[in-house]
Design an enzyme around this catalytic site. Structure first.
Site, PDB file in Angstrom:
ATOM      1  N   THR A 136       0.816  -1.216   0.000  1.00 32.58           N
ATOM      2  CA  THR A 136       0.000   0.000   0.000  1.00 32.58           C
ATOM      3  C   THR A 136       0.842   1.254   0.000  1.00 32.58           C
ATOM      4  O   THR A 136       0.449   2.286  -0.533  1.00 32.58           O
ATOM      5  CB  THR A 136      -0.932  -0.029   1.231  1.00 32.58           C
TER       6      THR A 136
ATOM      7  N   TYR B 145      -7.887   0.578  -4.110  1.00 34.37           N
ATOM      8  CA  TYR B 145      -6.657   1.096  -4.715  1.00 34.37           C
ATOM      9  C   TYR B 145      -5.855  -0.067  -5.260  1.00 34.37           C
ATOM     10  O   TYR B 145      -6.136  -1.234  -4.968  1.00 34.37           O
ATOM     11  CB  TYR B 145      -5.820   1.867  -3.683  1.00 34.37           C
TER      12      TYR B 145
ATOM     13  N   THR C  40       1.721  -4.300   4.421  1.00 31.21           N
ATOM     14  CA  THR C  40       1.620  -4.597   5.860  1.00 31.21           C
ATOM     15  C   THR C  40       1.039  -5.981   6.150  1.00 31.21           C
ATOM     16  O   THR C  40       1.222  -6.506   7.245  1.00 31.21           O
ATOM     17  CB  THR C  40       0.744  -3.540   6.565  1.00 31.21           C
ATOM     18  N   ASP C  41       0.344  -6.593   5.168  1.00 31.09           N
ATOM     19  CA  ASP C  41      -0.355  -7.857   5.453  1.00 31.09           C
ATOM     20  C   ASP C  41       0.591  -8.962   5.934  1.00 31.09           C
ATOM     21  O   ASP C  41       0.265  -9.711   6.855  1.00 31.09           O
ATOM     22  CB  ASP C  41      -1.084  -8.359   4.193  1.00 31.09           C
TER      23      ASP C  41
ATOM     24  N   LYS D 263       0.408  -7.501  13.153  1.00 32.10           N
ATOM     25  CA  LYS D 263      -0.630  -6.606  12.639  1.00 32.10           C
ATOM     26  C   LYS D 263      -1.924  -6.868  13.396  1.00 32.10           C
ATOM     27  O   LYS D 263      -2.359  -8.015  13.510  1.00 32.10           O
ATOM     28  CB  LYS D 263      -0.819  -6.836  11.126  1.00 32.10           C
TER      29      LYS D 263
ATOM     30  N   GLU E 241      -1.570 -28.383  28.708  1.00 29.93           N
ATOM     31  CA  GLU E 241      -2.779 -29.217  28.601  1.00 29.93           C
ATOM     32  C   GLU E 241      -2.560 -30.389  27.647  1.00 29.93           C
ATOM     33  O   GLU E 241      -3.333 -31.331  27.606  1.00 29.93           O
ATOM     34  CB  GLU E 241      -3.956 -28.374  28.113  1.00 29.93           C
TER      35      GLU E 241
HETATM   36  N1  ASP Z   1      -2.683  -5.618   1.071  1.00 25.91           N
HETATM   37  C1  ASP Z   1      -1.677  -4.616   1.298  1.00 25.91           C
HETATM   38  C2  ASP Z   1      -0.326  -5.295   1.327  1.00 25.91           C
HETATM   39  O1  ASP Z   1      -0.048  -5.989   2.260  1.00 25.91           O
HETATM   40  C3  ASP Z   1      -1.963  -3.901   2.564  1.00 25.91           C
HETATM   41  C4  ASP Z   1      -0.907  -2.898   3.002  1.00 25.91           C
HETATM   42  O2  ASP Z   1       0.168  -2.791   2.465  1.00 25.91           O
HETATM   43  O3  ASP Z   1      -1.189  -2.189   3.987  1.00 25.91           O
HETATM   44  O4  ASP Z   1       0.413  -5.152   0.412  1.00 25.91           O
END
Ligand code: ASP
Length: 357
Positions: A41, A54, A120-121, A193, A314
Site C-alpha cells: 500500500t 486502490y 503490511t499484510d 498486525k 494441557e
Molecule cells: N494488502 C496490502 C499489502 O499488504 C496492505 C498494506 O500494504 O497495507 O500489500
C-alpha cells in the site's frame, strides 16, 4: 582591474570555494541508505484521495521519495525494486531474493543501512525471516503504510522518513530487523498486525516497543533479546527453496481430516493456530500425533493474539512428539519451522530452536 580590488576578489573566491567544499564534505558525510522496494500500500495509488479501493505497488520508489520534503538531507539514498506486489502475494522466493540482496549490499563498506518498503499484510513474516537470515549488525528497517500514496493524510511519507531516520541512527545497529510504523519502532520477533484498516495497526503485545521515532529523531529503550542476524545459525547462501509448511486454524468442532489432508498434500511441517494455549480437539490431536509418527513436525501455536504456548501444559507434547511455539504466532512459527526443517527433523532440536529464536 586595479590592484586595490585584488584582495577583495581573492576573499570572494575563497568564500565560494569554502562553501563548495563545505557542501561537498557535508554531502560526503551523509550515510548511504539503500531502499529495497517490494510493493504494498505504501506504493499504492487510488483514483481519488478518499477512495477505499486502490492498486498496490503502483508507485515507484523515486516517486515515493519525491513526495517527502527534506528526505535528501538525511541520507544519500539509492533505490532498487525487488518486486512490486501486494504483500498478500509475497512468496518465499521473493523473501529469499530480498535476504540475499540485503546481505550482498550490507557487505559493501559504503552501504550504511537498508530500508525495505513492504505491504503490511505479511510484513511481520518477512521481517522475522530477514531477522533470521541477515548477516550484519547494520540497520535493516522495514516500513509500510495503511493508506495509499494518493489518500488524504497518507501515512507512507512520514513512515518512510522515520524509517530512514532509524536506518541512519548508529543506535539501531545490532538490534535485529526493525519495523517503523506510525512513530513506533518494533522488533521483528514481537510485532504483529492487529487492525485491518487503522493506521495504528502494528503492536508488540508481549515484549513492547524497541523505541519511538519522531520526525527522524529516535528514542530506543528496549533491546530484542531473542537471537537474530549475526548470532543466527541460519544462512541464505545455500537456500534456493524451503519445505512446505502449512498453517491450520483450530476451532470448536475442527475436523481432523484437515491435518490428514495437509500431510497427503506434501507438507513437511504443520503449524496449528490452536485455541487458547495451543489446544485442539481430541480428534485433531490424534491426527497431529499420527502426522508426527510419519516424521511431519507439528508445532502448536495459538490463534489468540497474545501470550505464549507452553510445552506439556494441557497437551502432553513429550508423549505425542509435538513442539510448542513459545512466543511465536502461527505465521512466524511457520517461518522458523521452514528454516529449521532444512537442518533437522528432530522434535527436541526444533523445540530448542523455538526457545532460541
Ligand atoms: N494488502 C496490502 C499489502 O499488504 C496492505 C498494506 O500494504 O497495507 O500489500
Amino acid at each position: 582591474m586595479t590592484p586595490k580590488y585584488i584582495p577583495r576578489l581573492l576573499l570572494v573566491m575563497g568564500l565560494i570555494l569554502s562553501s563548495c567544499l563545505g557542501a561537498f564534505s557535508e554531502n560526503k558525510q551523509l550515510p548511504t541508505i539503500v531502499i529495497l522496494a517490494t510493493g504494498g500500500t505504501i506504493a499504492g495509488a487510488a483514483g481519488s484521495g478518499t477512495q477505499a479501493s486502490y492498486k498496490s505497488g503502483a508507485v515507484t520508489i523515486d516517486a515515493m521519495l519525491a513526495a517527502i520534503p527534506g528526505i535528501k538531507d538525511l541520507a544519500k539514498i539509492k533505490g532498487e525494486q525487488i518486486s512490486n506486489v501486494g504483500s498478500q502475494d509475497m512468496t518465499v522466493h521473493i523473501m529469499l531474493t530480498l535476504g540475499k540482496r540485503i546481505n550482498a549490499l550490507l557487505a559493501q563498506k559504503e552501504v550504511d543501512g537498508i530500508v525495505v518498503t513492504h505491504g503490511t499484510d505479511t510484513l511481520e513474516e518477512t521481517a522475522f525471516f530477514l531477522n533470521l537470515l541477515v548477516k550484519s549488525a547494520k540497520p535493516v528497517v522495514m516500513v509500510g503504510s495503511m493508506r495509499p500514496s494518493t489518500a488524504v493524510s497518507a501515512d507512507g511519507p512520514l513512515n518512510l522518513y522515520n524509517a530512514i531516520g532509524v536506518a541512519i541512527d548508529p543506535n539501531s545497529r545490532g538490534r535485529g530487523v526493525l519495523v517503523v510504523m506510525n512513530d513506533w519502532i518494533h522488533g521483528a520477533h514481537s510485532l504483529t498486525k492487529t487492525s485491518t484498516t487503522a493506521v495504528q495497526t502494528f503492536m508488540s503485545p508481549l515484549r513492547g516497543l524497541v523505541g519511538i521515532s519522531s520526525y527522524g529523531k529516535n528514542d530506543f529503550y528496549n533491546n530484542p533479546h531473542w537471537k537474530h542476524t549475526t548470532a543466527s545459525e541460519f544462512e541464505t547462501a545455500n537456500i534456493s527453496t524451503l519445505p512446505r509448511v502449512d498453517i491450520l486454524y483450530a476451532y470448536a468442532g475442527m475436523p481432523p481430516d484437515l491435518i490428514d489432508a495437509s500431510v497427503a498434500g506434501g507438507a513437511k511441517g504443520i503449524v496449528i493456530a490452536g485455541v487458547g494455549n495451543g489446544n485442539m480437539n481430541r480428534a485433531s490431536l490424534e491426527a497431529a500425533a499420527r502426522a508426527a509418527k510419519k516424521g511431519i513436525v507439528v508445532v502448536r501455536s495459538s490463534r489468540v493474539a497474545t501470550g505464549s504456548v507452553g510445552r506439556n501444559v494441557e497437551v502432553n507434547d513429550d508423549e505425542l512428539n509435538l513442539v510448542a511455539s513459545d512466543e511465536l504466532n502461527p505465521q512466524k512459527a511457520r517461518i522458523l519451522l521452514m528454516l529449521a526443517l532444512l537442518k533437522t527433523r528432530t522434535t527436541a532440536d526444533i523445540q530448542s530452536l523455538f526457545y532460541t529464536y
